[in-house]
Enzyme design. Structure first.
Site, PDB file in Angstrom:
ATOM      1  N   TRP A  33       0.838  -1.220   0.000  1.00 52.26           N
ATOM      2  CA  TRP A  33       0.000   0.000   0.000  1.00 52.26           C
ATOM      3  C   TRP A  33       0.861   1.252   0.000  1.00 52.26           C
ATOM      4  O   TRP A  33       1.853   1.316   0.721  1.00 52.26           O
ATOM      5  CB  TRP A  33      -0.865  -0.019   1.261  1.00 52.26           C
ATOM      6  CG  TRP A  33      -1.397   1.322   1.660  1.00 52.26           C
ATOM      7  CD1 TRP A  33      -0.748   2.287   2.386  1.00 52.26           C
ATOM      8  CD2 TRP A  33      -2.678   1.868   1.334  1.00 52.26           C
ATOM      9  NE1 TRP A  33      -1.564   3.393   2.538  1.00 52.26           N
ATOM     10  CE2 TRP A  33      -2.754   3.163   1.904  1.00 52.26           C
ATOM     11  CE3 TRP A  33      -3.784   1.389   0.615  1.00 52.26           C
ATOM     12  CZ2 TRP A  33      -3.879   3.976   1.791  1.00 52.26           C
ATOM     13  CZ3 TRP A  33      -4.904   2.197   0.499  1.00 52.26           C
ATOM     14  CH2 TRP A  33      -4.942   3.478   1.080  1.00 52.26           C
ATOM     15  N   ASN A  35       0.277   5.703   0.250  1.00 52.31           N
ATOM     16  CA  ASN A  35      -0.523   6.924   0.124  1.00 52.31           C
ATOM     17  C   ASN A  35       0.434   8.097  -0.084  1.00 52.31           C
ATOM     18  O   ASN A  35       1.274   8.002  -0.997  1.00 52.31           O
ATOM     19  CB  ASN A  35      -1.581   7.079   1.226  1.00 52.31           C
ATOM     20  CG  ASN A  35      -1.112   7.016   2.650  1.00 52.31           C
ATOM     21  OD1 ASN A  35      -0.716   5.975   3.135  1.00 52.31           O
ATOM     22  ND2 ASN A  35      -1.170   8.121   3.360  1.00 52.31           N
ATOM     23  N   ASP A  36       0.302   9.175   0.635  1.00 52.40           N
ATOM     24  CA  ASP A  36       0.945  10.452   0.299  1.00 52.40           C
ATOM     25  C   ASP A  36       2.416  10.389  -0.157  1.00 52.40           C
ATOM     26  O   ASP A  36       3.225   9.686   0.445  1.00 52.40           O
ATOM     27  CB  ASP A  36       0.968  11.364   1.529  1.00 52.40           C
ATOM     28  CG  ASP A  36      -0.316  11.350   2.302  1.00 52.40           C
ATOM     29  OD1 ASP A  36      -1.295  10.757   1.835  1.00 52.40           O
ATOM     30  OD2 ASP A  36      -0.332  11.924   3.401  1.00 52.40           O
ATOM     31  N   GLN A  52       4.289   7.258   1.968  1.00 51.91           N
ATOM     32  CA  GLN A  52       3.655   6.486   3.022  1.00 51.91           C
ATOM     33  C   GLN A  52       3.485   5.058   2.511  1.00 51.91           C
ATOM     34  O   GLN A  52       2.831   4.832   1.480  1.00 51.91           O
ATOM     35  CB  GLN A  52       2.283   7.103   3.351  1.00 51.91           C
ATOM     36  CG  GLN A  52       2.370   8.518   3.903  1.00 51.91           C
ATOM     37  CD  GLN A  52       2.747   8.540   5.356  1.00 51.91           C
ATOM     38  OE1 GLN A  52       1.920   8.274   6.216  1.00 51.91           O
ATOM     39  NE2 GLN A  52       4.007   8.832   5.643  1.00 51.91           N
TER      40      GLN A  52
HETATM   41  C1  FRU Z   1      -3.206  12.157   4.262  1.00 52.33           C
HETATM   42  C2  FRU Z   1      -2.827  11.524   5.591  1.00 52.33           C
HETATM   43  C3  FRU Z   1      -1.890  12.439   6.360  1.00 52.33           C
HETATM   44  C4  FRU Z   1      -1.150  11.495   7.270  1.00 52.33           C
HETATM   45  C5  FRU Z   1      -1.022  10.264   6.408  1.00 52.33           C
HETATM   46  C6  FRU Z   1      -1.074   8.963   7.148  1.00 52.33           C
HETATM   47  O1  FRU Z   1      -3.548  11.263   3.268  1.00 52.33           O
HETATM   48  O2  FRU Z   1      -3.994  11.235   6.345  1.00 52.33           O
HETATM   49  O3  FRU Z   1      -2.529  13.491   7.026  1.00 52.33           O
HETATM   50  O4  FRU Z   1       0.083  11.996   7.662  1.00 52.33           O
HETATM   51  O5  FRU Z   1      -2.081  10.311   5.462  1.00 52.33           O
HETATM   52  O6  FRU Z   1      -0.731   7.891   6.329  1.00 52.33           O
END
Ligand code: FRU
Length: 482
Positions: A33, A35-36, A52
């Site tokens: 996975w 994310n950011d 992430q």
């Molecule tokens: C945004 C978020 C951030 C946080 C991260 C956690 O997508 O919620 O605010 O740092 O993802 O994975």
């Protein structure tokens, strides 16, 4: 005993071969996975992108910082995982943050997330989000700083909640370091605070630079702040501030352009708009590029998106990197040059005229760029059909008289997205299509819209008239990574 960092790297080395279905020109994790985007930077001659990452599964959990480098945003070199959640101050995740070079070393400022009840009921009184520092001499191995956390309860002024205090984005002006951090205020709404430091270790509160309106019922995430074309630009992602607003608030990414007065700490906003109109784009981060240009990369997904289909060993992609400019208080975006240049011309069609329901096939390609010049003819109404097979497609509906574009897809559960355009006026569309995504740039990047789906079932690209349709020029190019 294996450290958490070694365990993550071993797992990736042993399992990354399972991912065999990557898109052609979008970044994906080795496995698991993402994310950011985090720590997006140009350091020692190459671009560094951290992100992430949960290597072990295709769902969000136990967040590490993955790491890759590139010179062209097409050929990426995966690096060892930069950080695992292995300290008391980041026990439940190394959350988002940013990077900056100081004294030749790459410094990461990130959020340590502590939530002893993770996966169970959320108990705010036990959640803490601390800002932490990690330093590297070689851009690969990172040492968490002995003074961590560097921004915590002591630095956060009264009246703000430490349970939602995250995503520091750092920059430097004349030897002073600044960072913006999102926070939940006493009204439970989103606010962006600025802190400053001489050494990245000792930080003090400077000012509050942005606050949402109470009735918007929102919280902010992932702020970014930079100076471009004579203006100061603030970015942020928007989410519901509490679960009861989940239905009414849609997640979005927005910008505010204005001027920051460093003396008073006030950010005077002159204009605001969305960075991307689609619902599959979140948490973008920018860096100053090799030639001083401002580049953005975003998470090409969102928190509402369903899991990819069975058999997928990764979940999450990054958008194309986009080069930014500010013209007349408006943000303009275009694909970064190295990516834009990797499409090779395949055909040009001039003056396409279609009667109602008539179709015109442009090309058959999994990865392509098509550029359309649409004249102002008042009754011009047609559909750009993408990822098309006999029955299904993703579509951009162009309706000049109504002054709108609609993006919709048979392969996605997301609601159709409507973008307003000037009614009765000509327009240009640049569409970048990859295996699982569509990125639309309207009028040379005045408005951008991203749409993803992991299950497209076709690769035809065609035009279909709704009423009468006129396209003065269609230029088709195919992606080639040489
Ligand atoms: C945004 C978020 C951030 C946080 C991260 C956690 O997508 O919620 O605010 O740092 O993802 O994975």
């Amino acid at each position: 005993m294996l450290t958490r960092l070694q365990a993550a790297n071993d797992y990736i080395a042993n399992n990354q071969h399972k991912v065999t279905n990557r898109p052609h020109f979008h970044f994906t994790p080795e496995i698991g996975w993402i994310n950011d985007p985090n720590g997006f930077s140009f350091y020692k001659g190459e671009y560094h992108l951290f992100y992430q990452l949960n290597p072990y599964d295709i769902v969000w959990h136990n967040i590490h910082w993955g790491h890759a480098t590139t010179n062209d945003f097409l050929n990426w070199s995966y690096k060892p995982v930069a950080m695992a959640n292995d300290k008391t101050y980041d026990a439940n995740g190394c959350f988002s943050g940013s990077a900056i070079e100081k004294d030749g070393k790459l410094h990461l400022l990130y959020t340590g997330h502590i939530d002893p009840n993770l996966q169970y009921a959320k108990d705010e009184s036990q959640i803490k989000q601390y800002q932490c520092l990690a330093v590297s001499e070689d851009g690969i191995h990172f040492e968490k700083h002995a003074s961590n956390p560097v921004i915590a309860e002591t630095e956060l002024p009264e009246g703000y909640l430490i349970c939602d205090f995250r995503d520091p984005k750092v920059w430097e002006v004349n030897g002073t370091y600044y960072c913006v951090i999102v926070v939940r205020n006493a009204q439970r709404r989103g606010e962006i605070l600025m802190f400053k430091s001489d050494d990245l270790v000792q930080w003090s509160f400077a000012s509050s630079i942005y606050e949402v309106k109470f009735e918007e019922n929102t919280l902010l995430e992932c702020p970014d702040f930079f100076h471009l074309d004579g203006k100061d630009v603030l970015f942020f992602s928007v989410m519901p501030c509490d679960p009861e607003f989940e239905e009414q608030v849609t997640r979005k990414v927005a910008y505010a352009i204005g001027t920051l007065d460093y003396e008073s700490g006030k950010f005077n906003v002159e204009s605001e708009d969305l960075i991307d109109y689609g619902s599959n784009f979140y948490a973008p981060q920018t860096t100053s590029g090799e030639h001083g240009e401002r580049l953005l990369i975003g998470w090409m997904q969102s928190w509402t998106q369903a899991k990819p289909p069975a058999g997928f060993e990764f979940n999450g992609m990054m958008s194309m990197p986009r080069q930014l400019s500010v013209v007349g208080n408006q943000l303009l975006q275009k694909p970064a040059q190295s990516v834009a240049q990797s499409f090779k011309h395949s055909s040009t069609h001039e003056n396409i005229q279609l009667q109602a329901n008539e179709s015109f096939e442009l090309m058959n390609a999994e990865a392509a760029h098509i550029q359309l010049a649409v004249p102002a003819a008042a009754n011009n109404h047609f559909v750009v059909e993408l990822q098309k097979n006999e029955q299904q497609s993703a579509r951009i509906v162009v309706d000049i008289a109504a002054g709108k574009l609609v993006l919709e897809s048979d392969y996605s559960n997301e609601q159709a997205v409507e973008i307003a355009i000037a009614a009765g006026q000509s327009l240009t569309l640049d569409v970048y299509i990859d295996l699982y995504s569509i990125e639309l740039f309207v009028n040379a990047g005045e408005k951008v819209c991203t749409l993803t789906s992991y299950e497209p079932k076709g690769s035809l690209i065609a035009l279909r008239a709704v009423g009468e349709a006129a396209i003065s020029e269609a230029v088709c190019s195919t992606f080639v990574n040489e």
